[in-house]
Scaffold this motif. Structure first.
Motif, PDB file in Angstrom:
ATOM      1  N   VAL A  73       2.504   1.723  -3.601  1.00 15.17           N
ATOM      2  CA  VAL A  73       1.576   2.131  -4.651  1.00 15.17           C
ATOM      3  C   VAL A  73       1.183   3.597  -4.486  1.00 15.17           C
ATOM      4  CG1 VAL A  73      -0.768   1.809  -5.523  1.00 15.17           C
ATOM      5  CG2 VAL A  73       0.680  -0.172  -5.113  1.00 15.17           C
ATOM      6  N   VAL A  84      -3.433  -3.697  -1.649  1.00 15.20           N
ATOM      7  CA  VAL A  84      -4.077  -2.752  -2.563  1.00 15.20           C
ATOM      8  C   VAL A  84      -4.792  -3.546  -3.644  1.00 15.20           C
ATOM      9  CG1 VAL A  84      -2.010  -2.554  -4.006  1.00 15.20           C
ATOM     10  CG2 VAL A  84      -3.714  -0.730  -4.028  1.00 15.20           C
ATOM     11  N   GLU A  85      -5.958  -3.082  -4.038  1.00 11.75           N
ATOM     12  CA  GLU A  85      -6.734  -3.737  -5.073  1.00 11.75           C
ATOM     13  C   GLU A  85      -6.380  -3.168  -6.447  1.00 11.75           C
ATOM     14  OE1 GLU A  85     -10.829  -3.404  -4.182  1.00 11.75           O
ATOM     15  OE2 GLU A  85     -10.702  -4.486  -2.271  1.00 11.75           O
ATOM     16  N   LEU A  86      -6.631  -3.986  -7.458  1.00 13.96           N
ATOM     17  CA  LEU A  86      -6.332  -3.555  -8.823  1.00 13.96           C
ATOM     18  C   LEU A  86      -7.184  -2.355  -9.220  1.00 13.96           C
ATOM     19  CD1 LEU A  86      -4.765  -4.051 -11.440  1.00 13.96           C
ATOM     20  CD2 LEU A  86      -6.571  -5.646 -12.137  1.00 13.96           C
ATOM     21  N   THR A  91       2.398  -1.202 -11.193  1.00 11.25           N
ATOM     22  CA  THR A  91       1.722  -2.467 -10.932  1.00 11.25           C
ATOM     23  C   THR A  91       2.614  -3.472 -10.210  1.00 11.25           C
ATOM     24  OG1 THR A  91       2.346  -3.211 -13.157  1.00 11.25           O
ATOM     25  CG2 THR A  91       0.178  -2.190 -12.899  1.00 11.25           C
ATOM     26  N   THR A 136       1.937  -4.042  -6.579  1.00  4.45           N
ATOM     27  CA  THR A 136       0.750  -4.761  -6.136  1.00  4.45           C
ATOM     28  C   THR A 136       1.051  -6.196  -5.746  1.00  4.45           C
ATOM     29  OG1 THR A 136       0.208  -5.386  -8.428  1.00  4.45           O
ATOM     30  CG2 THR A 136      -0.716  -3.311  -7.587  1.00  4.45           C
ATOM     31  N   VAL A 145      -5.543   0.875  -8.250  1.00  4.54           N
ATOM     32  CA  VAL A 145      -4.447   1.253  -9.141  1.00  4.54           C
ATOM     33  C   VAL A 145      -4.989   1.839 -10.443  1.00  4.54           C
ATOM     34  CG1 VAL A 145      -2.412   0.420 -10.375  1.00  4.54           C
ATOM     35  CG2 VAL A 145      -2.955  -0.492  -8.117  1.00  4.54           C
ATOM     36  N   ARG A 196       0.822  -1.210   0.000  1.00  3.47           N
ATOM     37  CA  ARG A 196       0.000   0.000   0.000  1.00  3.47           C
ATOM     38  C   ARG A 196       0.858   1.262   0.000  1.00  3.47           C
ATOM     39  NH1 ARG A 196      -4.691   2.281  -1.225  1.00  3.47           N
ATOM     40  NH2 ARG A 196      -5.714   0.314  -0.672  1.00  3.47           N
TER      41      ARG A 196
END
Length: 319
Positions: A67, A144-146, A136, A139, A149, A64
């Motif tokens: 990103v 963290v979710e896609l 990416t 990740t 992003v 997290r």
């Protein structure tokens, strides 16, 4: 393809300097990503060692942090690069004396300005797309979710487009390229630092975090913090990112009675800021279209009745 966009792309992207700038940009962003990984890993390892926690708990927090930090760095680079490409588009044409040539073509003023906008932001878009692997790759640590992003990258691209449109509006009214660049960067600083200063001032005067959030709607980093769903830092194993302060402000107080009186969920509250910046960009675009429109000169002198030519006496002799 828009002729203005085609000319700008062929003139700029075929130069060797374009490849060099792209390589240097990715190299610098790679070093930043590696540095963020090392800083985050060491801080979290120190926290885990202090409380005797398992190192497996570090991965989500590290992912997290990376990103959010990489996206914030990318947004900062876009806000620096986009005005530099767009600020001199119209003012430069006017200085070189080539703007009347564009106005004399079959393109409408809207097509000219739109071509300039796409040409100035296409390079910024290329830099963002080229940085996708670096964003990416963070990740893989989890946390963290896609969707976060994807929304974060979309906001970065949208902010670059909005700042580019504002720069074109300033370029259309500026007297020269230098003044256009200076005024555009002053506007960017106002959006980033000025909104924060006004928010702090309102919060101190009114003592209300709900009122302080309103000026931050115009801050691009507030929109990014909401898009990636930046969470508040709490607990022992935690590491704040550059977007964490904006997340605190987005979640401060009851938002249902703030702003435009619309009942929004807190997660999507940042959309108000995106809409405000898009409105600013649309207004600047219309200003640029109006300034690029070719104005016809008006005839001020009145045209009197035609006079008959005086009779000639050549060859005429009296009796």
């Amino acid at each position: 393809m828009n002729p203005v966009l085609r000319r700008e792309l062929l003139r700029r992207w075929r130069r060797p300097r374009a490849t060099l700038v792209l390589v240097l940009f990715l190299l610098a962003l790679s070093l930043v990503t590696w540095g963020l990984h090392e800083i985050g890993r060491r801080v979290l390892e120190g926290q885990a060692q202090w409380i005797g926690a398992d190192a497996a708990f570090l991965r989500p927090q590290l992912g997290r942090f990376m990103v959010e930090s990489v996206l914030a760095t990318l947004l900062g680079l876009v806000l620096v690069a986009a005005p530099g490409f767009a600020a001199g588009q119209i003012a430069g044409e006017r200085e070189r004396g080539s703007l009347p040539l564009l106005q004399a073509t079959l393109m409408t003023p809207g097509q000219i300005v739109l071509g300039k906008l796409w040409a100035s932001t296409a390079w910024v878009g290329l830099l963002v797309v080229a940085s996708l692997p670096l964003v990416t790759i963070s990740t893989v640590f989890g946390g963290v979710e896609l969707l976060d992003v994807v929304l974060g990258l979309a906001v970065v691209l949208l902010m670059g487009l909005c700042v580019g449109a504002m720069a074109l509006g300033i370029s259309s009214v500026a007297k020269g390229t230098t003044s256009a660049v200076v005024m555009t960067y002053a506007l960017v600083l106002l959006l980033i630092l000025g909104t924060g200063f006004v928010a702090i001032l309102i919060g101190l005067v009114r003592g209300s975090p709900e009122s302080a959030i309103i000026p931050l709607y115009a801050n691009p980093f507030t929109a990014l913090a909401g898009a990636v769903n930046t969470g508040e830092v709490g607990g022992i194993l935690s590491l704040p990112s550059p977007l964490t302060p904006f997340a605190y402000l987005l979640r401060a107080g009851d938002f249902d009675n703030v702003g435009f009186g619309v009942d929004f969920d807190r997660t999507w509250h940042w959309l108000r800021g995106v809409g405000l910046l898009v409105a600013f960009a649309a207004l600047a675009f219309l200003v640029a279209v109006r300034k690029v429109r070719l104005t016809r000169p008006t005839v001020s002198a009145s045209i009197g009745p035609a006079r008959e030519p005086a009779p000639t006496t050549a060859g005429h002799h009296d009796g």
